[in-house]
Design a protein around this motif. Structure first.
Motif, mmCIF file in Angstrom:
data_model
loop_
_atom_site.group_PDB
_atom_site.id
_atom_site.type_symbol
_atom_site.label_atom_id
_atom_site.label_comp_id
_atom_site.label_asym_id
_atom_site.label_seq_id
_atom_site.Cartn_x
_atom_site.Cartn_y
_atom_site.Cartn_z
ATOM 1 N N MET A 1 0.824 -1.178 0.000
ATOM 2 C CA MET A 1 0.000 0.000 0.000
ATOM 3 C C MET A 1 0.877 1.254 0.000
ATOM 4 O O MET A 1 0.633 2.173 -0.752
ATOM 5 C CB MET A 1 -0.931 0.027 1.212
ATOM 6 C CG MET A 1 -1.798 -1.191 1.380
ATOM 7 S SD MET A 1 -3.115 -1.255 0.169
ATOM 8 C CE MET A 1 -3.846 -2.799 0.554
ATOM 9 N N LYS A 2 1.870 1.239 0.856
ATOM 10 C CA LYS A 2 2.777 2.373 0.958
ATOM 11 C C LYS A 2 3.529 2.566 -0.355
ATOM 12 O O LYS A 2 3.665 3.691 -0.852
ATOM 13 C CB LYS A 2 3.769 2.120 2.106
ATOM 14 C CG LYS A 2 4.655 3.286 2.429
ATOM 15 C CD LYS A 2 5.737 2.886 3.428
ATOM 16 C CE LYS A 2 5.342 3.241 4.818
ATOM 17 N NZ LYS A 2 6.471 3.112 5.777
ATOM 18 N N LEU A 5 1.412 4.263 -3.172
ATOM 19 C CA LEU A 5 1.328 5.726 -3.074
ATOM 20 C C LEU A 5 2.650 6.363 -3.481
ATOM 21 O O LEU A 5 2.669 7.329 -4.237
ATOM 22 C CB LEU A 5 0.948 6.148 -1.652
ATOM 23 C CG LEU A 5 0.887 7.665 -1.428
ATOM 24 C CD1 LEU A 5 -0.198 8.314 -2.293
ATOM 25 C CD2 LEU A 5 0.638 7.971 0.058
ATOM 26 N N ARG A 6 3.748 5.802 -3.013
ATOM 27 C CA ARG A 6 5.059 6.376 -3.345
ATOM 28 C C ARG A 6 5.299 6.358 -4.850
ATOM 29 O O ARG A 6 5.744 7.351 -5.438
ATOM 30 C CB ARG A 6 6.161 5.608 -2.638
ATOM 31 C CG ARG A 6 7.538 6.167 -2.993
ATOM 32 C CD ARG A 6 8.450 6.173 -1.855
ATOM 33 N NE ARG A 6 9.487 7.170 -2.087
ATOM 34 C CZ ARG A 6 10.358 7.490 -1.194
ATOM 35 N NH1 ARG A 6 10.313 6.937 -0.008
ATOM 36 N NH2 ARG A 6 11.270 8.385 -1.450
ATOM 37 N N LYS A 7 5.005 5.234 -5.484
ATOM 38 C CA LYS A 7 5.187 5.112 -6.930
ATOM 39 C C LYS A 7 4.332 6.149 -7.665
ATOM 40 O O LYS A 7 4.780 6.763 -8.626
ATOM 41 C CB LYS A 7 4.826 3.690 -7.378
ATOM 42 C CG LYS A 7 5.086 3.401 -8.823
ATOM 43 C CD LYS A 7 4.778 1.938 -9.133
ATOM 44 C CE LYS A 7 4.992 1.653 -10.600
ATOM 45 N NZ LYS A 7 4.667 0.277 -10.948
ATOM 46 N N PHE A 23 4.669 12.331 5.191
ATOM 47 C CA PHE A 23 3.408 12.468 4.472
ATOM 48 C C PHE A 23 2.552 11.206 4.647
ATOM 49 O O PHE A 23 1.370 11.290 4.980
ATOM 50 C CB PHE A 23 3.687 12.744 2.992
ATOM 51 C CG PHE A 23 2.460 12.997 2.156
ATOM 52 C CD1 PHE A 23 1.490 13.905 2.554
ATOM 53 C CD2 PHE A 23 2.278 12.327 0.957
ATOM 54 C CE1 PHE A 23 0.359 14.148 1.783
ATOM 55 C CE2 PHE A 23 1.157 12.555 0.166
ATOM 56 C CZ PHE A 23 0.191 13.468 0.585
ATOM 57 N N TYR A 24 3.160 10.052 4.484
ATOM 58 C CA TYR A 24 2.424 8.787 4.601
ATOM 59 C C TYR A 24 1.808 8.625 5.993
ATOM 60 O O TYR A 24 0.700 8.092 6.137
ATOM 61 C CB TYR A 24 3.331 7.599 4.269
ATOM 62 C CG TYR A 24 2.592 6.284 4.266
ATOM 63 C CD1 TYR A 24 1.780 5.928 3.197
ATOM 64 C CD2 TYR A 24 2.696 5.411 5.347
ATOM 65 C CE1 TYR A 24 1.075 4.730 3.206
ATOM 66 C CE2 TYR A 24 1.995 4.206 5.360
ATOM 67 C CZ TYR A 24 1.192 3.880 4.278
ATOM 68 O OH TYR A 24 0.487 2.697 4.296
ATOM 69 N N THR A 103 -8.970 2.676 0.476
ATOM 70 C CA THR A 103 -8.377 3.989 0.231
ATOM 71 C C THR A 103 -7.344 4.325 1.299
ATOM 72 O O THR A 103 -7.372 3.778 2.400
ATOM 73 C CB THR A 103 -9.442 5.111 0.252
ATOM 74 O OG1 THR A 103 -9.952 5.252 1.587
ATOM 75 C CG2 THR A 103 -10.569 4.846 -0.719
ATOM 76 N N LEU A 104 -6.480 5.246 0.941
ATOM 77 C CA LEU A 104 -5.685 5.969 1.918
ATOM 78 C C LEU A 104 -6.335 7.344 1.985
ATOM 79 O O LEU A 104 -6.498 8.006 0.954
ATOM 80 C CB LEU A 104 -4.229 6.093 1.470
ATOM 81 C CG LEU A 104 -3.404 4.819 1.493
ATOM 82 C CD1 LEU A 104 -1.999 5.068 0.930
ATOM 83 C CD2 LEU A 104 -3.309 4.266 2.918
ATOM 84 N N SER A 105 -6.737 7.770 3.180
ATOM 85 C CA SER A 105 -7.471 9.024 3.333
ATOM 86 C C SER A 105 -6.680 9.981 4.202
ATOM 87 O O SER A 105 -6.098 9.588 5.216
ATOM 88 C CB SER A 105 -8.832 8.760 3.975
ATOM 89 O OG SER A 105 -9.550 7.815 3.212
ATOM 90 N N ILE A 106 -6.671 11.242 3.786
ATOM 91 C CA ILE A 106 -5.988 12.283 4.546
ATOM 92 C C ILE A 106 -6.993 13.385 4.848
ATOM 93 O O ILE A 106 -7.736 13.803 3.960
ATOM 94 C CB ILE A 106 -4.741 12.811 3.794
ATOM 95 C CG1 ILE A 106 -3.943 13.794 4.665
ATOM 96 C CG2 ILE A 106 -5.103 13.405 2.440
ATOM 97 C CD1 ILE A 106 -2.558 14.132 4.121
#
Length: 188
Positions: A1-2, A5-7, A23-24, A103-106
């Protein structure tokens, strides 16, 4: 997952390991079942969502009670109600999972803090915003000038994944045609 997002971020910017980790750390992972809402009309949008897996749609109900889909989003796309998120006012749309979605949510506070602490993120989200505006302009400036048959063919060609993953009535709503007419188009 990490790494996903980085890619995705590295398509447009380069972050140091410390910047990326900071950020993550602001994100929370969420899973939504089919038909779960990420945002309901009338709620204030508090998050930007990066889709790791799945498919969502944004829509509203018009004055006749007809559902109007304005957007679909799949893996490696961001989804939010930009107006509600930026102005912290009630949303005029719903965002709903079409299939199980992770999702990754911020949240807004962490998002704003990240932008001020990591200047490269400002550039990244400017590019994301530009791409979103381009997609909207294409849809409303170009797409809606086409006849229904060409709109459908373009939709299937541009995003072939959607035609297999999205129910026909949703595609019809997005293309602003009736499900019956879409069925005729598909038959050839």
């Amino acid at each position: 997952m990490k790494s996903q997002l980085r890619k995705y971020l590295e398509r447009h910017i380069t972050l140091s390991e410390d910047e990326f980790e900071a950020f993550y750390a602001c994100f929370e992972q969420n899973t939504y079942q089919k038909k779960d809402f990420l945002l309901k009309e009338g709620e204030t949008c508090r998050h930007k969502h990066f889709i790791l897996k799945g498919l969502v749609r944004s829509f509203y109900i018009d004055e006749k009670g007809t559902e109007k889909i304005t957007q679909f989003a799949i893996e490696n796309w961001w989804v939010t109600n930009t107006e509600s998120f930026a102005l912290q006012k009630p949303s005029n749309i719903d965002i709903q999972a079409v299939e199980e979605t992770t999702t990754l949510s911020i949240n807004k506070v962490e998002f704003e803090k990240s932008l001020s602490q990591i200047p490269q993120l400002e550039r990244f989200f400017r590019i994301v915003a530009e791409n979103m505006v381009i997609a909207i302009q294409r849809r409303y400036g170009f797409y809606m000038k086409m006849n229904s048959k060409i709109r459908y063919e373009h939709f299937v060609e541009w995003i072939p994944d959607f035609a297999q993953r999205v129910p026909l009535y949703m595609i019809a709503s997005y293309l602003d045609i009736t499900p019956e007419y879409l069925s005729q188009l598909r038959k050839g």
